[in-house]
Design an enzyme around this catalytic site. Structure first.
Site, PDB file in Angstrom:
ATOM      1  N   GLU A 134      10.954  16.367  14.456  1.00  0.00           N
ATOM      2  CA  GLU A 134      11.193  16.202  13.014  1.00  0.00           C
ATOM      3  C   GLU A 134      10.374  17.240  12.254  1.00  0.00           C
ATOM      4  O   GLU A 134       9.161  17.316  12.403  1.00  0.00           O
ATOM      5  CB  GLU A 134      10.769  14.787  12.595  1.00  0.00           C
ATOM      6  N   LYS A 193       0.852  -1.190   0.000  1.00  0.00           N
ATOM      7  CA  LYS A 193       0.000   0.000   0.000  1.00  0.00           C
ATOM      8  C   LYS A 193       0.892   1.247   0.000  1.00  0.00           C
ATOM      9  O   LYS A 193       1.462   1.619   1.016  1.00  0.00           O
ATOM     10  CB  LYS A 193      -0.907   0.045   1.236  1.00  0.00           C
ATOM     11  N   CYS A 203      14.029  11.006   5.999  1.00  0.00           N
ATOM     12  CA  CYS A 203      13.959  10.587   7.405  1.00  0.00           C
ATOM     13  C   CYS A 203      15.287  10.760   8.139  1.00  0.00           C
ATOM     14  O   CYS A 203      15.310  11.120   9.304  1.00  0.00           O
ATOM     15  CB  CYS A 203      13.524   9.129   7.461  1.00  0.00           C
TER      16      CYS A 203
HETATM   17  P1  NAD Z   1       2.884   8.644   7.435  1.00  0.00           P
HETATM   18  O1  NAD Z   1       3.252   7.923   8.679  1.00  0.00           O
HETATM   19  O2  NAD Z   1       1.860   9.711   7.523  1.00  0.00           O
HETATM   20  O3  NAD Z   1       2.338   7.608   6.339  1.00  0.00           O
HETATM   21  C1  NAD Z   1       3.108   6.509   5.923  1.00  0.00           C
HETATM   22  C2  NAD Z   1       2.185   5.471   5.306  1.00  0.00           C
HETATM   23  O4  NAD Z   1       1.302   4.980   6.319  1.00  0.00           O
HETATM   24  C3  NAD Z   1       1.293   5.983   4.190  1.00  0.00           C
HETATM   25  O5  NAD Z   1       1.157   4.981   3.205  1.00  0.00           O
HETATM   26  C4  NAD Z   1      -0.041   6.200   4.902  1.00  0.00           C
HETATM   27  O6  NAD Z   1      -1.154   6.109   4.029  1.00  0.00           O
HETATM   28  C5  NAD Z   1      -0.021   5.042   5.867  1.00  0.00           C
HETATM   29  N1  NAD Z   1      -0.890   5.211   7.044  1.00  0.00           N
HETATM   30  C6  NAD Z   1      -1.241   6.367   7.659  1.00  0.00           C
HETATM   31  N2  NAD Z   1      -2.048   6.097   8.718  1.00  0.00           N
HETATM   32  C7  NAD Z   1      -2.184   4.756   8.766  1.00  0.00           C
HETATM   33  C8  NAD Z   1      -2.875   3.875   9.641  1.00  0.00           C
HETATM   34  N3  NAD Z   1      -3.598   4.329  10.661  1.00  0.00           N
HETATM   35  N4  NAD Z   1      -2.794   2.543   9.410  1.00  0.00           N
HETATM   36  C9  NAD Z   1      -2.052   2.066   8.389  1.00  0.00           C
HETATM   37  N5  NAD Z   1      -1.385   2.854   7.515  1.00  0.00           N
HETATM   38  C10 NAD Z   1      -1.449   4.190   7.713  1.00  0.00           C
HETATM   39  O7  NAD Z   1       4.266   9.180   6.834  1.00  0.00           O
HETATM   40  P2  NAD Z   1       4.497  10.101   5.569  1.00  0.00           P
HETATM   41  O8  NAD Z   1       4.006  11.473   5.905  1.00  0.00           O
HETATM   42  O9  NAD Z   1       3.981   9.426   4.337  1.00  0.00           O
HETATM   43  O10 NAD Z   1       6.113  10.081   5.464  1.00  0.00           O
HETATM   44  C11 NAD Z   1       6.924  10.899   6.235  1.00  0.00           C
HETATM   45  C12 NAD Z   1       7.426  10.176   7.473  1.00  0.00           C
HETATM   46  O11 NAD Z   1       8.065   8.961   7.087  1.00  0.00           O
HETATM   47  C13 NAD Z   1       8.481  10.960   8.229  1.00  0.00           C
HETATM   48  O12 NAD Z   1       8.240  10.866   9.610  1.00  0.00           O
HETATM   49  C14 NAD Z   1       9.789  10.254   7.872  1.00  0.00           C
HETATM   50  O13 NAD Z   1      10.814  10.387   8.826  1.00  0.00           O
HETATM   51  C15 NAD Z   1       9.326   8.843   7.749  1.00  0.00           C
HETATM   52  N6  NAD Z   1      10.264   8.070   6.941  1.00  0.00           N
HETATM   53  C16 NAD Z   1      11.085   7.159   7.556  1.00  0.00           C
HETATM   54  C17 NAD Z   1      12.031   6.457   6.799  1.00  0.00           C
HETATM   55  C18 NAD Z   1      12.963   5.461   7.437  1.00  0.00           C
HETATM   56  O14 NAD Z   1      13.569   4.676   6.705  1.00  0.00           O
HETATM   57  N7  NAD Z   1      13.094   5.430   8.741  1.00  0.00           N
HETATM   58  C19 NAD Z   1      12.119   6.679   5.434  1.00  0.00           C
HETATM   59  C20 NAD Z   1      11.259   7.609   4.845  1.00  0.00           C
HETATM   60  C21 NAD Z   1      10.325   8.292   5.608  1.00  0.00           C
END
Ligand code: NAD
Length: 504
Positions: free
Chosen positions: A393, A182, A292
């Site tokens: 962040e 997803k 991230c």
């Molecule tokens: P997000 O947590 O808002 O969403 C990530 C994914 O989770 C999306 O596909 C979203 O649709 C899904 N999602 C949201 N709520 C959900 C729920 N309740 N149940 C299941 N799935 C759900 O993150 P974002 O805004 O898309 O990305 C930015 C964040 O990702 C930042 O905090 C960044 O640090 C982190 N990130 C971490 C890494 C790493 O490798 N550690 C890499 C890239 C991004």
């Protein structure tokens, strides 16, 4: 790239509409233009995909295929992906706001190379591991067999949709799992295109790979909680990561989580500033800071602080902010207005906290790209590591430069964070830099560089930056159960001590 691409859900080897016919539009962060029309999977679509993955898994069509053949098929796919670098890069630029230079040189080729590394490594490490022979209570030998978890869910964020999807799809598939992916609704297209390329290749049987774009609260929650799913690999915010853990706990699923960060980038007093200063901007401003592990806290010795800041400001002000498809652009747009508002809010918080803005802190208007949200590379000094801009962040182009007196202080401040994802150390003395690296509580440290992730090494976080690792043998193992097989070598009754134990 065609003006507007259309993608359906990929379920059981078929491209299908959502059951309720729902679709959503994906827009170009550079200018707001619609670039994709995507079927929007809901809970029921996600259930269908999970059931298809379960059937494929239980049939053994992929799981029971010899490792060598699975890896060979993945290497054929690697060739197909390579032939599509240009197109995938266009998609990543239009759908995710990656500058076209970054997409072509970094985001897409790195994901494809990581796929290859994982396919090859899975074949080299094999399925069996010996365990030393034991002679108590009687001679026996043991083997460990690595087996797939089963049905894996992958939930990915918007910032690096292609790479982060590959980090889950590649190890899951290489080790004989089936998978349902997803992607984030802001950036579904490179994952949908990946699904199309794989399906058209006929190299992976139907149902083994499924792609269901949809909202986190519906499709995502179903994937993280459905009892037929054995493992969830998630990349995203720490807040949603906590929720994924809760959802997965209902059926005690295996989870790996790659979450947020606030990484420290430490310049030692002997750093080569001609590399370390540009390197600090590379660490922070790549993809407008929407990474991230960005090195958003730069720790600089008091003795060279003013010189370093002056050089940083000069370089930052020379970065060209613009449309992602403009080849001259150094820094592209933020993903959407909400992210822009978050960045602006944190800049205001930094000023209220008493930090001093030395450059940036404002929107950039890009002619001909009114629908995009662009932000100037922003640098704060007079930052205390306890301030919110140094602890939370921001996920935008905002660098806090923090002065330190002793390396001990720098290490203590670097570790004073709920996160522990990346980090950098810059020094002419590699041994000295490694000694600092050893003391940082973080999953990755780059010495005299930043952002370079190896397909053969692990990537992941300490503390609230995550659980588990991706990439390399470490990432592959996260997609395998270990089964211990004990083979007794004492067949005679009088050699079996348990006759006496139970009185048989
Ligand atoms: P997000 O947590 O808002 O969403 C990530 C994914 O989770 C999306 O596909 C979203 O649709 C899904 N999602 C949201 N709520 C959900 C729920 N309740 N149940 C299941 N799935 C759900 O993150 P974002 O805004 O898309 O990305 C930015 C964040 O990702 C930042 O905090 C960044 O640090 C982190 N990130 C971490 C890494 C790493 O490798 N550690 C890499 C890239 C991004």
């Amino acid at each position: 790239m065609a003006d507007v691409r259309e993608y359906k859900l990929l379920i059981d080897g078929e491209f299908v509409d959502a059951q309720d016919g729902a679709t959503f539009e994906s827009t170009d962060p550079s200018d707001g233009a619609v670039v994709g029309r995507i079927a929007k999977g809901g809970r029921e679509d996600m259930r269908q995909a999970i059931e298809a993955a379960r059937r494929a898994q239980d049939s053994g069509v992929w799981a029971d295929m010899p490792q060598k053949e699975r890896s060979e098929r993945m290497l054929k796919l690697w060739e197909i992906f390579q032939a599509h670098v240009g197109d995938l890069s266009d998609i990543e630029a239009h759908d995710g706001g990656h500058t076209i230079r970054m997409a072509n040189l970094f985001s897409v080729p790195l994901g494809i190379e990581n796929w290859r590394a994982i396919a090859e490594t899975a074949n080299q490490i094999g399925e069996y591991e010996p365990v030393p022979m034991v002679d108590y209570p009687a001679p026996a030998w043991g083997i460990v067999r690595r087996e797939p978890y089963g049905v894996c869910g992958a939930i990915t964020p918007w910032n690096f949709p292609f790479i982060l999807m590959m980090w889950k799809a590649a190890p899951a598939l290489a080790t004989g799992n089936s998978i349902v992916i997803k992607p984030a609704t802001y950036t579904p297209m490179s994952t949908a295109e990946f699904g199309r390329l794989v399906t058209e290749s006929d190299l992976i049987p139907p149902g083994v790979l499924n792609v269901v774009p949809g909202a986190g609260g519906a499709a995502g929650e179903e994937l993280a909680s459905n009892p037929l799913v054995d493992k969830v690999g998630f990349t995203g915010s720490t807040e949603v990561g906590r929720r994924i853990m809760q959802l997965a706990s209902s059926t005690v699923k295996k989870v790996t989580l790659e979450l947020g960060g606030k990484s420290a980038n430490i310049l030692l007093d002997d750093a080569d500033l001609d590399v370390a200063v540009p390197g600090s901007l590379w660490a922070t401003f790549l993809h407008s800071g929407q990474i991230c592990h960005s090195g958003t806290r730069a720790f600089v010795p008091a003795s060279i602080f003013d010189e370093v800041v002056a050089r940083m400001v000069e370089l930052a002000e020379g970065l060209k902010v613009g449309h992602a498809m403009d080849f001259e652009t150094d820094m592209g747009p933020l993903i959407h207005k909400t992210q822009f508002d978050t960045v602006q809010r944190y800049v205001d918080i930094g000023l209220e906290e008493g930090a001093k803005l030395v450059t940036g802190g404002e929107r950039v208007d890009v002619p001909g790209a009114d629908g995009g949200y662009y932000y100037r590379p922003t640098i704060f000094v007079d930052v205390d590591n306890k301030m919110r801009i140094a602890q939370e962040e921001i996920f935008g182009p905002v660098l806090s430069v923090i002065r330190y007196e002793s390396v001990e202080d720098a290490i203590a401040m670097a570790n004073d964070s709920i996160y522990g994802l990346g980090g950098g150390v810059w020094s002419r003395d590699t041994g000295r830099a490694i000694n600092v690296a050893k003391r940082l509580r973080t999953g990755t440290v780059w010495i005299n560089d930043y952002h370079l992730v190896s397909g053969f090494g692990p990537f992941g976080g300490y503390k609230q930056s995550g659980v588990g690792r991706e990439l390399g043998t470490w990432g592959i193992r996260e997609y395998q159960q270990t089964k211990f097989i004990h083979v007794d070598q004492s067949p005679r009754k009088d050699q079996k001590f348990w006759f006496q134990v139970l009185g048989l």
